[in-house]
Design an enzyme around this catalytic site. Sequence first.
Site, PDB file in Angstrom:
ATOM      1  N   TRP A  82      76.603   4.061  54.878  1.00 16.58           N
ATOM      2  CA  TRP A  82      75.898   5.150  54.025  1.00 16.58           C
ATOM      3  C   TRP A  82      77.004   5.952  53.284  1.00 16.58           C
ATOM      4  CZ3 TRP A  82      75.750  10.606  56.582  1.00 16.58           C
ATOM      5  CH2 TRP A  82      74.813  11.649  55.818  1.00 16.58           C
ATOM      6  N   ASP A  85      76.089   6.398  64.712  1.00 13.55           N
ATOM      7  CA  ASP A  85      75.175   7.019  63.934  1.00 13.55           C
ATOM      8  C   ASP A  85      73.909   6.560  64.175  1.00 13.55           C
ATOM      9  OD1 ASP A  85      73.871   8.522  61.833  1.00 13.55           O
ATOM     10  OD2 ASP A  85      75.165   7.906  60.216  1.00 13.55           O
ATOM     11  N   LYS A  95      64.257  11.566  59.977  1.00 11.44           N
ATOM     12  CA  LYS A  95      63.442  10.617  59.527  1.00 11.44           C
ATOM     13  C   LYS A  95      62.342  10.091  60.696  1.00 11.44           C
ATOM     14  CE  LYS A  95      66.852   9.869  56.907  1.00 11.44           C
ATOM     15  NZ  LYS A  95      67.045   9.544  55.516  1.00 11.44           N
TER      16      LYS A  95
HETATM   17  N1  KET Z   1      73.276   8.834  58.877  1.00 14.11           N
HETATM   18  C1  KET Z   1      72.741   7.796  57.941  1.00 14.11           C
HETATM   19  C2  KET Z   1      72.984   6.385  58.389  1.00 14.11           C
HETATM   20  C3  KET Z   1      71.763   8.217  57.003  1.00 14.11           C
HETATM   21  O1  KET Z   1      71.192   7.394  56.189  1.00 14.11           O
HETATM   22  C4  KET Z   1      71.515   9.633  57.108  1.00 14.11           C
HETATM   23  C5  KET Z   1      70.259  10.090  55.755  1.00 14.11           C
HETATM   24  C6  KET Z   1      72.167  10.771  57.878  1.00 14.11           C
HETATM   25  C7  KET Z   1      72.931  10.147  58.960  1.00 14.11           C
HETATM   26  C8  KET Z   1      71.780  12.196  57.831  1.00 14.11           C
HETATM   27  O2  KET Z   1      70.725  12.747  57.723  1.00 14.11           O
HETATM   28  P1  KET Z   1      70.461  14.176  58.208  1.00 14.11           P
HETATM   29  O3  KET Z   1      69.390  14.518  57.265  1.00 14.11           O
HETATM   30  O4  KET Z   1      71.566  14.947  57.764  1.00 14.11           O
HETATM   31  O5  KET Z   1      70.141  14.013  59.654  1.00 14.11           O
HETATM   32  N2  KET Z   1      70.358   9.517  54.927  1.00 14.11           N
HETATM   33  C9  KET Z   1      69.207   9.769  53.764  1.00 14.11           C
HETATM   34  C10 KET Z   1      69.594  11.112  52.980  1.00 14.11           C
HETATM   35  C11 KET Z   1      70.972  11.504  52.552  1.00 14.11           C
HETATM   36  O6  KET Z   1      71.884  10.956  51.837  1.00 14.11           O
HETATM   37  O7  KET Z   1      71.171  12.559  53.366  1.00 14.11           O
HETATM   38  C12 KET Z   1      69.613   8.535  52.729  1.00 14.11           C
HETATM   39  O8  KET Z   1      70.490   7.680  52.848  1.00 14.11           O
HETATM   40  O9  KET Z   1      68.906   8.412  51.633  1.00 14.11           O
END
Ligand code: KET
Length: 411
Positions: free
Chosen positions: A139, A220, A256
Amino acid sequence: MMALAVDVSRFEGVPMAPPDPILGVSEAFKADKNDLKLNLGVGAYRTEELQPYVLNVVKKAENLMLEKGENKEYLPIEGLAAFNKATAELLLGADNPVIKQGLVATLQALSGTGSLRLAAAFIQRYFPEAKVLISSPTWGNHKNIFNDARVPWSEYRYYDPKTVGLDFEGMIADIEAAPEGSFVLLHGCAHNPTGIDPTPEQWEKIADVIQEKKHTPFFDVAYQGFASGSLDEDAFSVRLFVKRGMEVFVAQSYSKNLGLYAERVGAINVVCSSPEVADRVKSQLKRLARPMYSNPPIHGAKIVANVVGDPTMFGEWKQEMEQMAGRIKNVRQKLYDSLSAKDKSGKDWSFILRQIGMFSYTGLNKAQSDNMTDKWHVYMTKDGRISLAGLSLAKCDYLADAIIDSFHNVN
Ligand code: KET
């Protein structure tokens, strides 16, 4: 006294930052006026009509909260107690002995990103010599998080473009070669961006090497329940490491699986080898959080606690999660069918069906990804990742045309 007009700003030397590789895509999408445009950049669930989706169970929990007229007092630094209890139980299983024995330090934090960042600050403070190992690729924000926390990192092999699968031998060799006592960042399920997860047997071997090398696993978990549709199945990897008696870090997100993106609700859990250590670790995480953001927001945490704490709502959540995971699986299948029917070159697109979770890692390079956007108005990250959660069945044929054109006609 009149302020002196200055014609040179003090901030003249501040350069323009580049757009974010993921969230910047949404900004570019908004600016596009073409009707055909499709946002497959950010991993955010959309309905078949490509509209954002608030889960019914979330609306229900929010209505109950409104009826009760709850206050807006500060939460403690560690967050809402009922949320912390619920989140550790969802992750590890309610009857997990490590919970009963008080071995888990759990702090509500600012969603997955904030939880990772807090753990990174902890690593920097107490293990300044230690390195974090991250998968290649990973990511996009992982590297930013560790860079900003001044934690050194290096990559371990993960994706093999030749097999469009896991480079398991490379992964094991790199984890083995890392300095003893490193932190190994692992995606709990639905690896982002590749959609490729180790098998249960491979997870066992990964745990063996990590244990031998006295590394600390750092999970994660951003997609629990969203990958397979089952909360327990998607927590398999984390529970396997915990069962071996290892000390483990886990960052959780409810962006998500409960669609709480903007509420910023998540947690950092540290499974420790004694309750005394867990207490001390928790006290230090609180000490790090206090000057950064003081205490976390209450609204999303209450939603999670209420949904999980009520058997009817918990059941409804699981159903909606299955539906979301199911819609993504249907779109995955349809995209594969469209590509296979339209592409006469004989290319095997079945890797799309083998990938898990929200994304498909198409193998398109940067120039091909640019063509997707510039010619076809399909917005995606430049590493070739598309979010299937932003795709509808109705748009699969169009997307297949765009992919086939980009793949065969752009180098
Ligand atoms: N870890 C992974 C692997 C991940 O894909 C995301 C979010 C997060 C943590 C963090 O999400 P939060 O909303 O802080 O709980 N991924 C999507 C959004 C982004 O980039 O912020 C994405 O990959 O599109």
